[in-house]
Write a protein that holds these residues in place. Structure first.
Motif, PDB file in Angstrom:
ATOM      1  N   GLU A  62       0.833  -1.202   0.000  1.00  9.21           N
ATOM      2  CA  GLU A  62       0.000   0.000   0.000  1.00  9.21           C
ATOM      3  C   GLU A  62       0.875   1.263   0.000  1.00  9.21           C
ATOM      4  O   GLU A  62       0.596   2.224  -0.725  1.00  9.21           O
ATOM      5  N   ALA A  63       1.917   1.254   0.814  1.00 11.28           N
ATOM      6  CA  ALA A  63       2.821   2.405   0.867  1.00 11.28           C
ATOM      7  C   ALA A  63       3.517   2.595  -0.466  1.00 11.28           C
ATOM      8  O   ALA A  63       3.667   3.728  -0.950  1.00 11.28           O
ATOM      9  N   LEU A  64       3.932   1.509  -1.096  1.00  6.28           N
ATOM     10  CA  LEU A  64       4.576   1.579  -2.409  1.00  6.28           C
ATOM     11  C   LEU A  64       3.599   2.133  -3.442  1.00  6.28           C
ATOM     12  O   LEU A  64       3.959   2.993  -4.254  1.00  6.28           O
ATOM     13  N   ASP A  65       2.366   1.671  -3.418  1.00  7.20           N
ATOM     14  CA  ASP A  65       1.353   2.173  -4.351  1.00  7.20           C
ATOM     15  C   ASP A  65       1.114   3.668  -4.153  1.00  7.20           C
ATOM     16  O   ASP A  65       1.002   4.425  -5.109  1.00  7.20           O
ATOM     17  N   THR A  66       1.070   4.097  -2.887  1.00  7.98           N
ATOM     18  CA  THR A  66       0.889   5.516  -2.579  1.00  7.98           C
ATOM     19  C   THR A  66       2.062   6.333  -3.119  1.00  7.98           C
ATOM     20  O   THR A  66       1.869   7.390  -3.738  1.00  7.98           O
ATOM     21  N   CYS A  67       3.280   5.838  -2.910  1.00  3.18           N
ATOM     22  CA  CYS A  67       4.474   6.537  -3.411  1.00  3.18           C
ATOM     23  C   CYS A  67       4.452   6.637  -4.927  1.00  3.18           C
ATOM     24  O   CYS A  67       4.805   7.679  -5.497  1.00  3.18           O
ATOM     25  N   GLN A  68       4.035   5.570  -5.583  1.00  2.00           N
ATOM     26  CA  GLN A  68       3.978   5.579  -7.048  1.00  2.00           C
ATOM     27  C   GLN A  68       2.939   6.581  -7.553  1.00  2.00           C
ATOM     28  O   GLN A  68       3.167   7.281  -8.537  1.00  2.00           O
ATOM     29  N   ARG A  69       1.786   6.672  -6.868  1.00  2.00           N
ATOM     30  CA  ARG A  69       0.759   7.657  -7.254  1.00  2.00           C
ATOM     31  C   ARG A  69       1.281   9.084  -7.046  1.00  2.00           C
ATOM     32  O   ARG A  69       1.090   9.950  -7.877  1.00  2.00           O
ATOM     33  N   GLU A  70       1.946   9.302  -5.913  1.00  2.00           N
ATOM     34  CA  GLU A  70       2.508  10.631  -5.638  1.00  2.00           C
ATOM     35  C   GLU A  70       3.582  10.992  -6.655  1.00  2.00           C
ATOM     36  O   GLU A  70       3.661  12.131  -7.114  1.00  2.00           O
ATOM     37  N   LEU A  71       4.423  10.031  -7.007  1.00  2.00           N
ATOM     38  CA  LEU A  71       5.464  10.261  -8.012  1.00  2.00           C
ATOM     39  C   LEU A  71       4.846  10.597  -9.365  1.00  2.00           C
ATOM     40  O   LEU A  71       5.309  11.518 -10.052  1.00  2.00           O
ATOM     41  N   ALA A  72       3.777   9.913  -9.740  1.00  2.00           N
ATOM     42  CA  ALA A  72       3.091  10.199 -11.004  1.00  2.00           C
ATOM     43  C   ALA A  72       2.512  11.616 -10.977  1.00  2.00           C
ATOM     44  O   ALA A  72       2.599  12.352 -11.965  1.00  2.00           O
ATOM     45  N   ALA A  73       1.959  12.016  -9.818  1.00  2.00           N
ATOM     46  CA  ALA A  73       1.397  13.368  -9.691  1.00  2.00           C
ATOM     47  C   ALA A  73       2.501  14.419  -9.795  1.00  2.00           C
ATOM     48  O   ALA A  73       2.328  15.464 -10.438  1.00  2.00           O
ATOM     49  N   VAL A  74       3.654  14.152  -9.166  1.00  2.00           N
ATOM     50  CA  VAL A  74       4.776  15.094  -9.235  1.00  2.00           C
ATOM     51  C   VAL A  74       5.278  15.210 -10.671  1.00  2.00           C
ATOM     52  O   VAL A  74       5.556  16.312 -11.161  1.00  2.00           O
ATOM     53  N   ARG A  75       5.374  14.097 -11.368  1.00  2.00           N
ATOM     54  CA  ARG A  75       5.824  14.129 -12.776  1.00  2.00           C
ATOM     55  C   ARG A  75       4.846  14.919 -13.640  1.00  2.00           C
ATOM     56  O   ARG A  75       5.255  15.679 -14.518  1.00  2.00           O
ATOM     57  N   LYS A  76       3.558  14.729 -13.389  1.00  2.00           N
ATOM     58  CA  LYS A  76       2.544  15.465 -14.141  1.00  2.00           C
ATOM     59  C   LYS A  76       2.677  16.966 -13.874  1.00  2.00           C
ATOM     60  O   LYS A  76       2.603  17.785 -14.784  1.00  2.00           O
ATOM     61  N   GLN A  77       2.904  17.342 -12.604  1.00  2.00           N
ATOM     62  CA  GLN A  77       3.079  18.745 -12.248  1.00  2.00           C
ATOM     63  C   GLN A  77       4.348  19.321 -12.879  1.00  2.00           C
ATOM     64  O   GLN A  77       4.361  20.453 -13.344  1.00  2.00           O
ATOM     65  N   GLN A  78       5.420  18.522 -12.914  1.00  2.00           N
ATOM     66  CA  GLN A  78       6.663  18.980 -13.555  1.00  2.00           C
ATOM     67  C   GLN A  78       6.430  19.265 -15.030  1.00  2.00           C
ATOM     68  O   GLN A  78       6.931  20.256 -15.564  1.00  2.00           O
ATOM     69  N   GLU A  79       5.673  18.412 -15.688  1.00  2.00           N
ATOM     70  CA  GLU A  79       5.390  18.623 -17.111  1.00  2.00           C
ATOM     71  C   GLU A  79       4.585  19.905 -17.304  1.00  2.00           C
ATOM     72  O   GLU A  79       4.853  20.683 -18.213  1.00  2.00           O
ATOM     73  N   ALA A  80       3.605  20.131 -16.434  1.00  2.00           N
ATOM     74  CA  ALA A  80       2.816  21.365 -16.513  1.00  2.00           C
ATOM     75  C   ALA A  80       3.708  22.582 -16.257  1.00  2.00           C
ATOM     76  O   ALA A  80       3.585  23.610 -16.935  1.00  2.00           O
ATOM     77  N   ASP A  81       4.624  22.468 -15.289  1.00  2.00           N
ATOM     78  CA  ASP A  81       5.553  23.565 -14.993  1.00  2.00           C
ATOM     79  C   ASP A  81       6.469  23.847 -16.185  1.00  2.00           C
ATOM     80  O   ASP A  81       6.746  25.003 -16.498  1.00  2.00           O
ATOM     81  N   ARG A  82       6.953  22.788 -16.828  1.00  2.00           N
ATOM     82  CA  ARG A  82       7.807  22.986 -18.014  1.00  2.00           C
ATOM     83  C   ARG A  82       7.059  23.743 -19.104  1.00  2.00           C
ATOM     84  O   ARG A  82       7.619  24.610 -19.769  1.00  2.00           O
ATOM     85  N   GLU A  83       5.786  23.410 -19.289  1.00  2.00           N
ATOM     86  CA  GLU A  83       4.978  24.094 -20.299  1.00  2.00           C
ATOM     87  C   GLU A  83       4.791  25.562 -19.932  1.00  2.00           C
ATOM     88  O   GLU A  83       4.897  26.441 -20.779  1.00  2.00           O
ATOM     89  N   LEU A  84       4.553  25.841 -18.647  1.00  2.00           N
ATOM     90  CA  LEU A  84       4.422  27.231 -18.199  1.00  2.00           C
ATOM     91  C   LEU A  84       5.719  28.002 -18.413  1.00  2.00           C
ATOM     92  O   LEU A  84       5.698  29.155 -18.851  1.00  2.00           O
ATOM     93  N   ILE A  85       6.836  27.381 -18.123  1.00  2.00           N
ATOM     94  CA  ILE A  85       8.139  28.026 -18.319  1.00  2.00           C
ATOM     95  C   ILE A  85       8.362  28.314 -19.797  1.00  2.00           C
ATOM     96  O   ILE A  85       8.822  29.397 -20.174  1.00  2.00           O
ATOM     97  N   ALA A  86       8.000  27.353 -20.646  1.00  2.00           N
ATOM     98  CA  ALA A  86       8.159  27.558 -22.093  1.00  2.00           C
ATOM     99  C   ALA A  86       7.267  28.699 -22.571  1.00  2.00           C
ATOM    100  O   ALA A  86       7.692  29.547 -23.363  1.00  2.00           O
ATOM    101  N   ARG A  87       6.016  28.750 -22.073  1.00  2.00           N
ATOM    102  CA  ARG A  87       5.121  29.848 -22.455  1.00  2.00           C
ATOM    103  C   ARG A  87       5.650  31.178 -21.946  1.00  2.00           C
ATOM    104  O   ARG A  87       5.575  32.192 -22.636  1.00  2.00           O
ATOM    105  N   GLY A  88       6.204  31.181 -20.730  1.00  2.00           N
ATOM    106  CA  GLY A  88       6.790  32.403 -20.177  1.00  2.00           C
ATOM    107  C   GLY A  88       7.968  32.886 -21.008  1.00  2.00           C
ATOM    108  O   GLY A  88       8.122  34.081 -21.246  1.00  2.00           O
ATOM    109  N   ALA A  89       8.792  31.947 -21.468  1.00  2.00           N
ATOM    110  CA  ALA A  89       9.937  32.312 -22.307  1.00  2.00           C
ATOM    111  C   ALA A  89       9.463  32.905 -23.629  1.00  2.00           C
ATOM    112  O   ALA A  89      10.026  33.890 -24.115  1.00  2.00           O
TER     113      ALA A  89
END
Length: 166
Positions: free
Chosen positions: A18-45
């Protein structure tokens, strides 16, 4: 149950899964947020790039408008009310020749100045220096005033600097 394995190990295994599954979900959410942040940075540039282009075009337009503030009418020269005076034209020639006024930078750093309809150099000459604004990244109005406390408030620091260098 297998011999030698404690009874609660099945429970521990399930908790760890269960803890591993939770970590994997959190990691997926962080990766998704990083991708959104990269897009915002690109738009800002891209927006910053457009802002630089627009400020460069606006600066060129305002400088050209400043130079054409005086034109000849049918009988006499006509002068726009915001046209530089004779002494301002001499100071502007000195300022423009110095390379210390960066018009696009001035417009981006002090965006409200664009509303005045004056070229960045003329705005700096008339109002900007008195307000402590810098004409570009290569000259600090406030630092110059600190270095020259004897300088009267009605004397433009950049003009003083350029004339005293001669």
């Amino acid at each position: 149950m297998e011999p030698g394995i404690p009874a609660n190990s099945e429970h521990q295994t399930s908790r760890l899964q269960e803890a591993l599954d939770t970590c994997q979900r959190e990691l997926a959410a962080v990766r998704k947020q990083q991708e959104a942040d990269r897009e915002l940075i690109a738009r800002g540039a891209r927006a910053e790039e457009q802002l630089v282009k627009l400020s460069t075009v606006l600066d060129a337009y305002l400088v050209q408008r400043e130079r054409r503030a005086r034109w000849w009418g049918p009988l006499r020269p006509l002068v726009r009310p915001d046209a530089p005076t004779r002494s301002e034209r001499a100071d502007l020639a000195l300022i423009h020749g110095s390379g210390l006024v960066d018009g696009p930078w001035y417009l981006r750093t002090y965006p409200a100045t664009a509303d005045k309809g004056l070229s960045p150099a003329l705005h700096y000459l008339r109002r900007g220096a008195a307000a402590g604004k810098d004409p570009g990244p290569g000259f600090s109005t406030r630092a110059y005033r600190r270095q020259h406390p004897e300088l009267p408030l009605d004397v433009n620091p950049l003009v003083h600097h350029l004339r005293s260098r001669r």
